[in-house]
Write a protein that holds these residues in place. Sequence first.
Motif, PDB file in Angstrom:
ATOM      1  N   ARG A  62     -51.809 126.216 -72.763  1.00  0.00           N
ATOM      2  CA  ARG A  62     -50.747 127.204 -72.554  1.00  0.00           C
ATOM      3  C   ARG A  62     -49.630 127.043 -73.572  1.00  0.00           C
ATOM      4  N   VAL A  63     -49.238 125.824 -73.856  1.00  0.00           N
ATOM      5  CA  VAL A  63     -48.177 125.605 -74.844  1.00  0.00           C
ATOM      6  C   VAL A  63     -48.664 125.984 -76.240  1.00  0.00           C
ATOM      7  N   GLU A  64     -49.887 125.606 -76.578  1.00  0.00           N
ATOM      8  CA  GLU A  64     -50.417 125.982 -77.889  1.00  0.00           C
ATOM      9  C   GLU A  64     -50.505 127.493 -78.025  1.00  0.00           C
ATOM     10  N   LYS A  65     -50.895 128.158 -76.954  1.00  0.00           N
ATOM     11  CA  LYS A  65     -50.968 129.617 -76.976  1.00  0.00           C
ATOM     12  C   LYS A  65     -49.579 130.211 -77.197  1.00  0.00           C
ATOM     13  N   LEU A  66     -48.577 129.672 -76.505  1.00  0.00           N
ATOM     14  CA  LEU A  66     -47.210 130.145 -76.705  1.00  0.00           C
ATOM     15  C   LEU A  66     -46.762 129.928 -78.150  1.00  0.00           C
ATOM     16  N   MET A  87     -38.367 122.536 -89.115  1.00  0.00           N
ATOM     17  CA  MET A  87     -37.733 121.262 -88.760  1.00  0.00           C
ATOM     18  C   MET A  87     -36.208 121.359 -88.838  1.00  0.00           C
ATOM     19  N   GLN A  88     -35.700 122.075 -89.808  1.00  0.00           N
ATOM     20  CA  GLN A  88     -34.252 122.266 -89.928  1.00  0.00           C
ATOM     21  C   GLN A  88     -33.723 123.027 -88.715  1.00  0.00           C
ATOM     22  N   PHE A  89     -34.427 124.076 -88.324  1.00  0.00           N
ATOM     23  CA  PHE A  89     -34.012 124.851 -87.154  1.00  0.00           C
ATOM     24  C   PHE A  89     -34.014 123.973 -85.902  1.00  0.00           C
ATOM     25  N   ILE A  90     -35.048 123.176 -85.729  1.00  0.00           N
ATOM     26  CA  ILE A  90     -35.160 122.299 -84.566  1.00  0.00           C
ATOM     27  C   ILE A  90     -33.999 121.307 -84.536  1.00  0.00           C
ATOM     28  N   GLU A  91     -33.717 120.679 -85.662  1.00  0.00           N
ATOM     29  CA  GLU A  91     -32.651 119.677 -85.730  1.00  0.00           C
ATOM     30  C   GLU A  91     -31.271 120.280 -85.478  1.00  0.00           C
ATOM     31  N   GLU A  92     -31.059 121.492 -85.944  1.00  0.00           N
ATOM     32  CA  GLU A  92     -29.737 122.100 -85.862  1.00  0.00           C
ATOM     33  C   GLU A  92     -29.463 122.827 -84.548  1.00  0.00           C
ATOM     34  N   THR A  93     -30.484 123.326 -83.892  1.00  0.00           N
ATOM     35  CA  THR A  93     -30.208 124.211 -82.754  1.00  0.00           C
ATOM     36  C   THR A  93     -30.698 123.725 -81.394  1.00  0.00           C
ATOM     37  N   LEU A  94     -31.744 122.934 -81.353  1.00  0.00           N
ATOM     38  CA  LEU A  94     -32.258 122.518 -80.042  1.00  0.00           C
ATOM     39  C   LEU A  94     -31.381 121.429 -79.437  1.00  0.00           C
ATOM     40  N   PRO A  95     -31.215 121.457 -78.122  1.00  0.00           N
ATOM     41  CA  PRO A  95     -30.477 120.383 -77.450  1.00  0.00           C
ATOM     42  C   PRO A  95     -31.208 119.044 -77.648  1.00  0.00           C
ATOM     43  N   PRO A  96     -30.500 117.942 -77.538  1.00  0.00           N
ATOM     44  CA  PRO A  96     -31.108 116.632 -77.810  1.00  0.00           C
ATOM     45  C   PRO A  96     -32.385 116.341 -77.013  1.00  0.00           C
ATOM     46  N   LEU A  97     -32.402 116.639 -75.718  1.00  0.00           N
ATOM     47  CA  LEU A  97     -33.590 116.359 -74.921  1.00  0.00           C
ATOM     48  C   LEU A  97     -34.770 117.215 -75.364  1.00  0.00           C
ATOM     49  N   HIS A 129     -39.246 122.477 -71.192  1.00  0.00           N
ATOM     50  CA  HIS A 129     -38.470 122.286 -72.426  1.00  0.00           C
ATOM     51  C   HIS A 129     -39.255 122.784 -73.642  1.00  0.00           C
ATOM     52  N   LEU A 130     -40.550 122.475 -73.692  1.00  0.00           N
ATOM     53  CA  LEU A 130     -41.359 122.933 -74.822  1.00  0.00           C
ATOM     54  C   LEU A 130     -41.473 124.454 -74.841  1.00  0.00           C
ATOM     55  N   SER A 131     -41.662 125.027 -73.686  1.00  0.00           N
ATOM     56  CA  SER A 131     -41.772 126.474 -73.592  1.00  0.00           C
ATOM     57  C   SER A 131     -40.487 127.152 -74.068  1.00  0.00           C
ATOM     58  N   GLN A 135     -39.963 129.386 -77.493  1.00  0.00           N
ATOM     59  CA  GLN A 135     -39.421 130.748 -77.399  1.00  0.00           C
ATOM     60  C   GLN A 135     -38.247 130.919 -78.354  1.00  0.00           C
ATOM     61  N   ARG A 136     -37.361 129.938 -78.413  1.00  0.00           N
ATOM     62  CA  ARG A 136     -36.204 130.002 -79.324  1.00  0.00           C
ATOM     63  C   ARG A 136     -36.669 130.029 -80.781  1.00  0.00           C
ATOM     64  N   ILE A 137     -37.657 129.222 -81.089  1.00  0.00           N
ATOM     65  CA  ILE A 137     -38.196 129.183 -82.455  1.00  0.00           C
ATOM     66  C   ILE A 137     -38.799 130.533 -82.819  1.00  0.00           C
TER      67      ILE A 137
END
Length: 148
Positions: A62-66, A87-97, A129-131, A135-137
Amino acid sequence: MYRLARVMLYDPQESKDVVSDVFARMLQSRLLPAEEKTEGYLMTAVRNRCRDLLTHKSVRERVEKLFLQDASYLSDTADDDRLERLMQFIEETLPPLSRQIFRLRFLREMSYEEVAQQVGVSKVTVYNHLSQSLQRIREHFKTETAKR
């Protein structure tokens, strides 16, 4: 035991692995059922291990499909550039957890259960959290592609 696993999993190699895993766990825990109950114990252990494996596959798929759904938002640039932007987007925008869970799952290729144990949350929380992160990405890169 093998036939039961084969019926549940439809994969000969995974079926062999499940049967081997059941024996290994039984020997490792030194748990030996009474002789008259051995067959029932082993069949139940194989059935439960197959169910666990199928559940894990279901969540992973399900996560891979998303993640792969609508992946066209990254298709017009080189792979290295895409990965760097991601990776830049992940580092800059996702919450730490969320960032930690994302790294453990996709960069260190840990299972949902391993990630949950490492972070100290449930598997459902890891999936959520992954879902949300995916979605944000997706939304970010769709917007970025639309601007081009």
